[in-house]
Design a protein around this motif. Structure first.
Motif, PDB file in Angstrom:
ATOM      1  N   VAL A  36       0.800  -1.328   0.041  1.00 48.11           N
ATOM      2  CA  VAL A  36       0.053   0.161  -0.022  1.00 48.11           C
ATOM      3  C   VAL A  36       0.728   1.268  -0.120  1.00 48.11           C
ATOM      4  N   ARG A  37       0.541   2.191  -0.882  1.00 51.04           N
ATOM      5  CA  ARG A  37       1.212   3.431  -0.764  1.00 51.04           C
ATOM      6  C   ARG A  37       1.191   4.436   0.143  1.00 51.04           C
TER       7      ARG A  37
ATOM      8  N   ILE B 199       2.158  -5.041   3.959  1.00 48.01           N
ATOM      9  CA  ILE B 199       1.388  -5.810   5.047  1.00 48.01           C
ATOM     10  C   ILE B 199       1.339  -7.147   4.721  1.00 48.01           C
ATOM     11  N   SER B 200       1.450  -7.949   5.880  1.00 45.61           N
ATOM     12  CA  SER B 200       1.348  -9.287   5.782  1.00 45.61           C
ATOM     13  C   SER B 200      -0.015  -9.501   6.616  1.00 45.61           C
TER      14      SER B 200
ATOM     15  N   GLU C 188      -5.330  -0.738  10.904  1.00 42.55           N
ATOM     16  CA  GLU C 188      -6.494   0.258  10.752  1.00 42.55           C
ATOM     17  C   GLU C 188      -5.859   1.261   9.898  1.00 42.55           C
ATOM     18  N   GLU C 189      -4.657   1.348   9.742  1.00 40.24           N
ATOM     19  CA  GLU C 189      -4.078   2.242   8.619  1.00 40.24           C
ATOM     20  C   GLU C 189      -4.548   2.014   7.189  1.00 40.24           C
ATOM     21  N   ALA C 190      -4.798   0.716   6.915  1.00 39.35           N
ATOM     22  CA  ALA C 190      -5.092   0.396   5.465  1.00 39.35           C
ATOM     23  C   ALA C 190      -5.774  -0.915   5.451  1.00 39.35           C
ATOM     24  N   PRO C 191      -7.192  -0.844   5.359  1.00 38.56           N
ATOM     25  CA  PRO C 191      -8.370  -1.762   5.227  1.00 38.56           C
ATOM     26  C   PRO C 191      -8.100  -2.488   3.955  1.00 38.56           C
TER      27      PRO C 191
ATOM     28  N   ARG D 224      -5.583   1.162  -1.942  1.00 34.68           N
ATOM     29  CA  ARG D 224      -4.122   1.113  -2.632  1.00 34.68           C
ATOM     30  C   ARG D 224      -3.471   2.237  -2.105  1.00 34.68           C
ATOM     31  N   TYR D 225      -4.151   3.359  -0.948  1.00 35.89           N
ATOM     32  CA  TYR D 225      -3.240   4.071  -0.347  1.00 35.89           C
ATOM     33  C   TYR D 225      -3.696   4.072   1.210  1.00 35.89           C
ATOM     34  N   THR D 226      -2.859   4.743   2.019  1.00 33.02           N
ATOM     35  CA  THR D 226      -2.963   4.604   3.620  1.00 33.02           C
ATOM     36  C   THR D 226      -3.951   5.716   3.811  1.00 33.02           C
TER      37      THR D 226
END
Length: 422
Positions: free
Chosen positions: A17-18, A30-31, A50-53, A57-59
């Motif tokens: 994720v960017r 992310i794993s 929580e930062e990237a569901p 493609r972006y946080t």
């Protein structure tokens, strides 16, 4: 995600994720695990930070940077994309920018904000209308003591029907004002008392003085025209026909410094005092005009009692020197007794403003927001942008319910003045 019970892991995976990093590209690796639901309420689900569901493609940091650039920094979409590309090496599409705005609007809880505004309302309400275009007007209500927006609405016409509906929304929201500050528009004349029987109406003193200054300046211009023209004769051939005469130097001196007549004396500089002394020598009639301006400012001094203000008003409107001048007579007729009582409502309270500057500042911020986004011309788009701006200010407000080690400061409420016995 539905029932809160643990599932059985099927497999593992990774995704990129960017993210944000100044001057270089940044990726968040992310794993995650894929789990099967034990109870059958959902087939499979993934774990995610929580930062990237999943599916992003972006946080969240990128989305917040986009929304802050448009709402907080009031940047156009083109300039925002250029800044992100130069500072973070991140090329973004226009569609993703609008996707970020939709994502931020979905997080706005209007009911929670209205509940918070009702609980922290001070009792003073500023109401004003703003003409954004021919078929689009903004009705706005703010709390000047606790510094937040109470309610707003976009309407097509700024008429009595729209104002009545707006005030009905305020009453249905649970707002019970004790003092309402407005300008001299006739839209509030009866509508306020029909909904709040005990409300006190405060007319904006700034608008009253602004209208009075217009008549005062007309009086000064009329007096300046009575000055005789300065004729300078010189030897030689006469002035050609049609060539304009040289302006009167005395008249020009007065007209270039006409602002001193309406400026408060405590804001004069030493140079202004010298210019005023020369203006009095050129045109002694200016002393009467200046005396009216001083008495007009003295009507609205803080710390007076209403009885003293009414006595000063009676002395001003009954002065025959003011009544003989047609322009100054219009100023006196602007202060009837019933209207003047609405101008001095603030004298009955300690912390009530005498102007509607608080809601006017909100109107100016709205105009500044509109200048940066020329495509924001639909009522739905403007309403979303206003809610995003209001929600952001709410989260930064000192009264916002956030977990803190110390208790947040309480809201400010109206307090009547304490009068000492004679």
């Amino acid at each position: 995600p539905k029932c809160g019970r643990t599932g059985r892991r099927k497999t593992r995976g990774t995704r990129r994720v960017r993210s944000l990093a100044l001057g270089r590209e940044a990726w968040l690796e992310i794993s995650f695990g894929v789990y099967r639901s034990r109870c059958g309420c959902q087939g499979t689900f993934q774990s995610f930070p929580e930062e990237a569901p999943p599916g992003w493609r972006y946080t969240r940091a990128v989305r917040r940077a986009v929304v802050d650039g448009i709402i907080r920094d009031q940047m156009p979409t083109t300039r925002l994309r250029v800044r992100l590309r130069e500072d973070f090496k991140m090329p973004l599409s226009v569609g993703f920018v609008y996707e970020c705005l939709d994502w931020a609007y979905q997080r706005v809880s209007q009911e929670d904000y209205r509940r918070w505004a009702r609980e922290n309302f001070s009792g003073v309400l500023c109401v004003d209308e703003l003409h954004d275009s021919r078929d689009r007007k903004l009705l706005l209500a703010t709390d000047p003591l606790n510094d937040f927006t109470v309610l707003f609405r976009i309407v097509r016409k700024c008429d009595q029907e729209s104002m009545n509906a707006f005030l009905d929304d305020l009453k249905a929201m649970g707002i019970e004002p004790r003092v309402t500050i407005t300008d001299g528009s006739p839209l509030y004349k009866e509508a306020l008392f029909e909904r709040w029987r005990l409300v006190e109406h405060q007319l904006c003193v700034f608008h009253v003085l602004k209208d009075a200054n217009d008549h005062v300046l007309r009086a000064v211009r009329a007096l300046a025209k009575t000055l005789p023209e300065t004729k300078k004769y010189r030897r030689g051939r006469p002035r050609k026909r049609g060539r304009p005469r040289k302006p009167d130097l005395r008249r020009s001196f007065v007209m270039e410094r006409v602002h001193l007549v309406v400026r408060r004396r405590d804001r004069w500089t030493d140079e202004d005092r010298q210019d005023w002394a020369k203006m009095r020598r050129i045109l002694p009639e200016l002393e009467i005009v200046r005396r009216l301006v001083d008495e007009l400012h003295g009507l609205f001094e803080k710390g007076l009692t209403k009885k003293t203000a009414r006595l000063r008003r009676t002395r001003l409107v009954s002065n025959p020197a003011y009544r003989r001048n047609p322009h100054l007579d219009r100023v006196c007729r602007m202060l009837p007794k019933a209207r003047f009582d609405k101008m001095i409502t603030f004298l009955g309270w300690t912390n009530v403003d005498r102007t509607s500057n608080h809601v006017e500042r909100s109107n100016r911020s709205f105009r500044q927001m509109q200048k940066t986004r020329y495509k924001r011309r639909h009522a739905t788009t403007i309403t979303r942008a206003l809610w995003l701006l209001t929600f952001r200010r709410w989260m930064e407000h000192p009264l916002y319910p956030r977990p803190q080690a110390h208790a947040p400061p309480g809201p400010v409420f109206m307090t009547p003045p304490v009068r000492k016995a004679a």
